[in-house]
Design a protein around this motif. Structure first.
Motif, short mmCIF file in Angstrom:
data_model
loop_
_atom_site.label_atom_id
_atom_site.label_comp_id
_atom_site.label_asym_id
_atom_site.label_seq_id
_atom_site.Cartn_x
_atom_site.Cartn_y
_atom_site.Cartn_z
N LYS A 184 0.82 -1.22 0.00
CA LYS A 184 0.00 0.00 0.00
C LYS A 184 0.85 1.27 0.00
CE LYS A 184 -3.83 -2.21 2.48
NZ LYS A 184 -4.70 -2.15 3.70
N LEU A 229 -0.39 4.62 -1.35
CA LEU A 229 -1.28 5.42 -0.51
C LEU A 229 -0.48 6.39 0.35
CD1 LEU A 229 -3.88 2.77 0.72
CD2 LEU A 229 -4.20 4.52 -1.02
N ASN A 242 0.81 9.27 -1.95
CA ASN A 242 -0.17 10.02 -2.73
C ASN A 242 -0.01 11.51 -2.45
OD1 ASN A 242 -2.48 11.24 -3.82
ND2 ASN A 242 -3.74 9.42 -3.43
#
Length: 232
Positions: free
Chosen positions: A43, A46, A49
């Protein structure tokens, strides 16, 4: 006879209250899970981002901690290096950044982001669940950004963090609030009061609280008790 009956009723009432309290405690214990599940390296997008900057406000966070050239900073639970790369710019060639994580994949990811010059001032540390493995009396500021809830035995862990601090070092803990619309599952989010109490047990005193700086997280700064100043 009436007096005896009153005593029995009183005893029943007390037992009822005790049972209720035990039930509430049990529900709270079940509701609050520790440690929280580790953030998966899968992940990482994320974490990186660009939209995260809007609510994480990393530069304001580091401004509040007064990170400057020559500082020695530990990012405990460094993940993908979201803060590490910013800390490098702040501390400069004369400073040192310890990037601590218990997942080798995260440290490998950070290493791949560094250039040859940056590698000289970044120490990648594969820590343990019970010990960040930092050198004693060496850290100016230790930062735990959305990491504290993942620690199984926080009091013991934070005692070891304390041992790594310089005499006037500080610890910053940033965690998602219970009502935040984003963040980890609510059953692993920790009440602010619980964190303050655990840090007190580990030998820290709350130095400052930032209530309005971050929209979704509480931001607490602690110092070792012997060198602490009262919170405003």
């Amino acid at each position: 006879m009436c007096g005896k009956r009153t005593k029995v009723l009183s005893l029943i009432a007390i037992l009822g209250i005790l049972f209720f309290c035990c039930e509430m405690h049990a529900q709270y214990t079940i509701q609050l899970e520790r440690p929280g599940k580790l953030f998966s390296p899968a992940k990482i997008p994320l974490l990186e981002n660009p939209e995260r900057d809007v609510w994480q406000k990393p530069e304001l966070l580091l401004d509040a901690l007064e990170i400057k050239k020559g500082s020695v900073v530990a990012d405990i639970g460094a993940g993908s290096g979201y803060l590490v790369m910013r800390l490098l710019k702040r501390t400069g060639p004369s400073g040192t950044v310890y990037a601590v994580d218990i997942q080798q994949e995260m440290l490998d990811y950070i290493k791949n982001r560094l250039n040859a010059e940056e590698e000289k001032t970044v120490h990648l540390v594969l820590g343990g669940m019970d010990d960040p493995l930092l050198p004693a009396n060496s850290i100016d500021t230790a930062i735990l950004l959305s990491t504290y809830h993942e620690i199984a035995h926080p009091v013991d862990f934070m005692k070891k963090v304390k041992a790594s601090l310089k005499p006037e070092g500080r610890v910053a803990i940033i965690e998602f609030g219970k009502e935040s619309p984003i963040g980890p599952p609510r059953n692993v989010r920790l009440p602010e009061e619980l964190v303050i109490n655990e840090l007190k047990q580990a030998g820290f005193t709350l130095q400052k609280k930032y209530d309005q700086l971050l929209p979704y997280q509480y931001f607490l700064v602690f110092s070792p008790e012997a060198y602490s100043q009262p919170a405003p």
